[in-house]
Design a protein around this motif. Sequence first.
Motif: not given
Length: 327
Positions: A39-52
């Motif tokens: 879950x942490x990996x998905x949440x982290x990747x999601x935040x990065x996709x939003x930011x970048x």
Amino acid sequence: MLRMESDTFDLLDLQLLSALEVDGRAPFSRIAAVLGVSDRTVARRYRRLCAEGGLRVVVLRDAARLGEDQWMLRLRCAPDGAAVIADALARRPDTYWIGLCSGGTEIACITRPRSPGDHDDLLLGKLPRTPSVVEIRAQQLLHRFYGGPVGWLPRFRALDADQIAALRPDPPEPGPGPVRLEPGDAPLLAVLERDGRAGYPELQRATGRSESALRRRVSALIASGAVYVDAEYDTAVLGFPKTAMLWITTSPGALDSVGRTLAGHDEVAFASATAGPSQLVVTVVVRDTAALYAYISGPLGRLEGVRHVEVTPILRGVKQLTYRPAR
């Protein structure tokens, strides 16, 4: 099948984007289980996709399913006025897919007026009185061949059939009749149109309805097709920075077959029959100018029934599903 080329994102990011197109409101835990990560990996990747990557998940009304008219506008403008007009159009809630074209003197824009008054206000009121607008062409969209609830990301085949099935939301229990938008849905949709992943506590504060009632209503609206969850993102980060509009003229008898064939082309992100001088308007997404030429002269050029193609490269996207002012 398309292949991603990115220095920033990898296959897992593409799979996450694809998962969000299948069910944009799926919990991170369900997406993580399907993709085989935490879950942490998905949440982290999601935040990065939003930011970048420009990712934003929103809920949209499906005008075609609701019987609402949609129009493709082509505005020819004075060079010093096009960007200002495009930004003004982008701030309106009844517009999307706005691009600056033709050396910055033309604007392409789709409008989805929710009432005849909205349509008249824009086409008969504001735009004709705008001094920088030299010419207005308005073509009604008649039949969608590709786009809307079906996004461009499936062209990459990043998810297999079992993963897609595991992500697809369960249909709600059948009700007494077809689901349509109701006046009471307005505050609910106002939140979801800003953030398609808004949690139920936020939806409760906006609507005053119980969580169980909201779960049923959101599920029923999506399952009915009245609304759908869509993902906005920057195609350039996947290695496809070039976008163009194609205005295609066909023989009347070939319109449907050409439209259906175009819907199967990997380059096509949107295709619709239109009323007006061209019978089809198509949005294509490609890697570069050479790829655009190869598509026009190859798969498109070989289609029987295609009589004429006008190509309008998009110089700058002003609005996809949501508007983000340039900084």
